[in-house]
Motif scaffolding. Structure first.
Motif, PDB file in Angstrom:
ATOM      1  N   ARG A  16       0.823  -1.211   0.000  1.00 30.67           N
ATOM      2  CA  ARG A  16       0.000   0.000   0.000  1.00 30.67           C
ATOM      3  C   ARG A  16       0.856   1.260   0.000  1.00 30.67           C
ATOM      4  O   ARG A  16       0.445   2.307  -0.487  1.00 30.67           O
ATOM      5  CB  ARG A  16      -0.911   0.012   1.227  1.00 30.67           C
ATOM      6  CG  ARG A  16      -2.112  -0.910   1.132  1.00 30.67           C
ATOM      7  CD  ARG A  16      -3.174  -0.307   0.246  1.00 30.67           C
ATOM      8  NE  ARG A  16      -4.411  -1.106   0.265  1.00 30.67           N
ATOM      9  CZ  ARG A  16      -5.468  -0.833  -0.473  1.00 30.67           C
ATOM     10  NH1 ARG A  16      -5.460   0.212  -1.282  1.00 30.67           N
ATOM     11  NH2 ARG A  16      -6.540  -1.598  -0.410  1.00 30.67           N
ATOM     12  N   LYS A  19       6.349   2.971  -3.475  1.00 32.61           N
ATOM     13  CA  LYS A  19       6.524   3.985  -4.514  1.00 32.61           C
ATOM     14  C   LYS A  19       7.625   3.530  -5.473  1.00 32.61           C
ATOM     15  O   LYS A  19       8.718   3.169  -5.042  1.00 32.61           O
ATOM     16  CB  LYS A  19       6.897   5.348  -3.909  1.00 32.61           C
ATOM     17  CG  LYS A  19       5.843   5.939  -2.976  1.00 32.61           C
ATOM     18  CD  LYS A  19       4.559   6.287  -3.722  1.00 32.61           C
ATOM     19  CE  LYS A  19       3.528   6.910  -2.781  1.00 32.61           C
ATOM     20  NZ  LYS A  19       2.246   7.183  -3.484  1.00 32.61           N
ATOM     21  N   SER A 116      -3.096   4.262 -14.340  1.00 32.93           N
ATOM     22  CA  SER A 116      -3.416   2.973 -13.723  1.00 32.93           C
ATOM     23  C   SER A 116      -2.180   2.291 -13.155  1.00 32.93           C
ATOM     24  O   SER A 116      -2.138   1.061 -13.043  1.00 32.93           O
ATOM     25  CB  SER A 116      -4.097   2.061 -14.753  1.00 32.93           C
ATOM     26  OG  SER A 116      -3.257   1.870 -15.893  1.00 32.93           O
ATOM     27  N   SER A 117      -1.164   3.067 -12.817  1.00 28.35           N
ATOM     28  CA  SER A 117       0.049   2.491 -12.233  1.00 28.35           C
ATOM     29  C   SER A 117      -0.250   1.952 -10.839  1.00 28.35           C
ATOM     30  O   SER A 117      -0.821   2.657 -10.003  1.00 28.35           O
ATOM     31  CB  SER A 117       1.152   3.551 -12.149  1.00 28.35           C
ATOM     32  OG  SER A 117       1.500   4.017 -13.429  1.00 28.35           O
ATOM     33  N   THR A 118       0.124   0.705 -10.597  1.00 27.26           N
ATOM     34  CA  THR A 118      -0.099   0.072  -9.295  1.00 27.26           C
ATOM     35  C   THR A 118       1.097  -0.804  -8.940  1.00 27.26           C
ATOM     36  O   THR A 118       1.843  -1.225  -9.826  1.00 27.26           O
ATOM     37  CB  THR A 118      -1.361  -0.814  -9.306  1.00 27.26           C
ATOM     38  OG1 THR A 118      -1.150  -1.911 -10.214  1.00 27.26           O
ATOM     39  CG2 THR A 118      -2.597  -0.018  -9.705  1.00 27.26           C
ATOM     40  N   PRO A 119       1.278  -1.113  -7.650  1.00 30.28           N
ATOM     41  CA  PRO A 119       2.326  -2.066  -7.267  1.00 30.28           C
ATOM     42  C   PRO A 119       2.127  -3.430  -7.920  1.00 30.28           C
ATOM     43  O   PRO A 119       3.097  -4.112  -8.241  1.00 30.28           O
ATOM     44  CB  PRO A 119       2.181  -2.152  -5.739  1.00 30.28           C
ATOM     45  CG  PRO A 119       1.547  -0.860  -5.348  1.00 30.28           C
ATOM     46  CD  PRO A 119       0.626  -0.514  -6.480  1.00 30.28           C
ATOM     47  N   LEU A 120       0.863  -3.819  -8.131  1.00 30.08           N
ATOM     48  CA  LEU A 120       0.592  -5.095  -8.787  1.00 30.08           C
ATOM     49  C   LEU A 120       1.160  -5.101 -10.199  1.00 30.08           C
ATOM     50  O   LEU A 120       1.722  -6.105 -10.647  1.00 30.08           O
ATOM     51  CB  LEU A 120      -0.914  -5.358  -8.828  1.00 30.08           C
ATOM     52  CG  LEU A 120      -1.369  -6.578  -9.647  1.00 30.08           C
ATOM     53  CD1 LEU A 120      -0.726  -7.855  -9.117  1.00 30.08           C
ATOM     54  CD2 LEU A 120      -2.884  -6.696  -9.627  1.00 30.08           C
ATOM     55  N   SER A 372      -4.708  -8.275  -6.389  1.00 36.16           N
ATOM     56  CA  SER A 372      -5.784  -7.585  -7.101  1.00 36.16           C
ATOM     57  C   SER A 372      -6.979  -7.369  -6.178  1.00 36.16           C
ATOM     58  O   SER A 372      -7.635  -6.319  -6.225  1.00 36.16           O
ATOM     59  CB  SER A 372      -6.199  -8.378  -8.347  1.00 36.16           C
ATOM     60  OG  SER A 372      -6.856  -9.579  -7.993  1.00 36.16           O
ATOM     61  N   LEU A 375      -5.905  -4.597  -3.535  1.00 31.30           N
ATOM     62  CA  LEU A 375      -5.830  -3.244  -4.099  1.00 31.30           C
ATOM     63  C   LEU A 375      -7.127  -2.839  -4.805  1.00 31.30           C
ATOM     64  O   LEU A 375      -7.210  -1.736  -5.359  1.00 31.30           O
ATOM     65  CB  LEU A 375      -4.654  -3.157  -5.075  1.00 31.30           C
ATOM     66  CG  LEU A 375      -3.258  -3.413  -4.474  1.00 31.30           C
ATOM     67  CD1 LEU A 375      -2.198  -3.450  -5.574  1.00 31.30           C
ATOM     68  CD2 LEU A 375      -2.910  -2.360  -3.432  1.00 31.30           C
ATOM     69  N   ILE A 377      -8.533  -3.929  -7.599  1.00 29.22           N
ATOM     70  CA  ILE A 377      -8.379  -3.744  -9.050  1.00 29.22           C
ATOM     71  C   ILE A 377      -8.405  -5.109  -9.728  1.00 29.22           C
ATOM     72  O   ILE A 377      -8.265  -6.142  -9.073  1.00 29.22           O
ATOM     73  CB  ILE A 377      -7.049  -3.029  -9.398  1.00 29.22           C
ATOM     74  CG1 ILE A 377      -5.857  -3.820  -8.842  1.00 29.22           C
ATOM     75  CG2 ILE A 377      -7.035  -1.596  -8.904  1.00 29.22           C
ATOM     76  CD1 ILE A 377      -4.508  -3.249  -9.196  1.00 29.22           C
ATOM     77  N   LYS A 384     -12.567  -1.009 -11.851  1.00 25.49           N
ATOM     78  CA  LYS A 384     -12.379  -1.254 -10.433  1.00 25.49           C
ATOM     79  C   LYS A 384     -13.239  -2.446  -9.998  1.00 25.49           C
ATOM     80  O   LYS A 384     -14.319  -2.681 -10.535  1.00 25.49           O
ATOM     81  CB  LYS A 384     -12.769  -0.021  -9.612  1.00 25.49           C
ATOM     82  CG  LYS A 384     -11.828   1.172  -9.778  1.00 25.49           C
ATOM     83  CD  LYS A 384     -10.511   0.907  -9.072  1.00 25.49           C
ATOM     84  CE  LYS A 384      -9.620   2.147  -9.114  1.00 25.49           C
ATOM     85  NZ  LYS A 384      -8.329   1.929  -8.428  1.00 25.49           N
TER      86      LYS A 384
END
Length: 388
Positions: A16, A19, A116-120, A372, A375, A377, A384
């Motif tokens: 969460r 970065k 739509s940038s995510t850690p996943l 997913s 988060l 997503i 979403k």
């Protein structure tokens, strides 16, 4: 079956707060390839999910690998039987390699473009990269051909070549584990361009070009191996150590203790020690008998070990000291070198490879689903999730 929770609650919490931070200093990438990717990205529809681009590229190189395996299972087609692999296969290999290279290069740009940038997305990208790295190399070996007494590369050189490439990949993420910054390796863009050129050259001129001495009796494959070793020992690895030292000097290291800093290296290094012992001491010379199967197993096992390191690096958690793969592998190696497997060594290798591959796919699917859901997503859609 697909609900196994590999990622701990602490790791989910760490994701969460993650970065992304990366630095690309490769002139080939910055001045030549990036402008090309910036043009290609404009034709990608905005409704396509970035992970779909990443996965499509991976599927292409996987299909190319299996296609080459069909025509050249034991890596002899280019040496003992030139022409056994059709010309169109080499040209198709160049096409799929370029497409995979392009898709892997634009997925992050597309994620930022669609917000739509995510850690996943990063984990999905780097996780597939950890597997694709070995597949690229194993596909290229079909061009070189294994040693036939006159030309080609020995299976032991193949193993060393693959190990060095995987070592470089490991160093990049070990570096990020300690510095928090991914210094994009120069070798990636260079290797992709070389691979594409090699396939095109083979498709247009023929595999015979790899069997002719280039200079002073050395072949092109010899030059590539020398360049790889030199690049790794004198540029890539020293650069990794320098970046970690610089972070230490600036007091920006994420891990202050030497133990914590070296912890991610333990399982990968032990993995290669066990595999090397098996290669060297195998009574039936397993690598020579089943090079494609053995090297595939090496790549899959490495990918799973590194994926767990990447999860820990992104979630700011401590990696496990010993990966669970090491324990059955150690028993298998012991049984093999002591002659307990006898003539069943090849069969056991096949079963173990299938199990390792299945376990890795299971891990990837379960981690993807778990993140997913956490988060909120979808993996392959920009929509979403509807929270229950």
């Amino acid at each position: 079956m697909w609900r196994w929770r590999y990622v701990s609650g602490r790791q989910l919490h760490g994701f969460r707060h993650y970065k992304y931070s990366a630095v690309d200093t490769n002139p080939l990438s910055v001045y030549i390839m990036q402008p090309i990717w910036n043009k290609i990205i404009k034709i990608v529809p905005l409704w396509i999910a970035p992970n779909l681009l990443t996965f499509s590229g991976f599927v292409m190189i996987l299909f190319n690998y299996f296609l080459l395996s069909f025509y050249d299972w034991d890596y002899t087609a280019s040496g003992t039987s030139p022409g056994l692999v059709p010309t169109w296969v080499w040209l198709f290999s160049a096409f799929t390699t370029f497409c995979a290279y392009a898709l892997d290069s634009i997925d992050g740009k597309h994620a930022r473009r669609t917000q739509s940038s995510t850690p996943l997305g990063e984990l999905f990208d780097h996780g597939l990269d950890s597997w694709a790295t070995s597949i690229f190399v194993l596909s290229f070996f079909s061009v070189c051909s294994r040693d036939n007494g006159k030309t080609g590369v020995s299976v032991y050189t193949m193993y060393i070549y693959l190990s060095i490439v995987l070592f470089n990949f490991m160093c990049s993420h070990w570096e990020k584990y300690n510095t928090g910054v991914l210094f994009l390796p120069w070798g990636y863009d260079i290797s992709q361009v070389v691979l594409i050129a090699a396939y095109l050259l083979t498709g247009t001129v023929g595999v015979e070009i790899w069997q002719e001495p280039l200079l002073f009796g050395y072949y092109i494959t010899d030059a590539l191996v020398i360049l790889l070793i030199g690049f790794s020992l004198f540029l890539s690895f020293p650069q990794t150590l320098y970046n970690i030292y610089r972070a230490h000097s600036k007091k920006t290291l994420k891990n202050d203790s030497l133990y914590e800093g070296l912890l991610p290296l333990v399982s990968p290094l032990l993995l290669f020690v066990l595999l090397t012992v098996w290669v060297v001491l195998s009574p039936s010379n397993i690598l020579a008998k089943q090079p494609r199967l053995f090297l595939w197993m090496v790549g899959v096992a490495f990918s799973n070990v590194i994926c767990k390191v990447i999860v820990c690096q992104m979630s700011s958690t401590r990696p496990e000291l010993f990966h669970w793969f090491l324990f059955p592998l150690a028993l298998l190696v012991y049984a093999a070198i002591c002659g307990l497997l006898g003539c069943m060594e090849e069969v056991v290798l096949g079963v173990f490879t299938a199990l390792v591959t299945a376990a890795h796919v299971h891990y990837g699917v379960c981690v993807g689903r778990q993140l997913s859901e956490h988060l909120n997503i979808y993996i392959f859609s920009l929509k979403k999730r509807v929270q229950e």
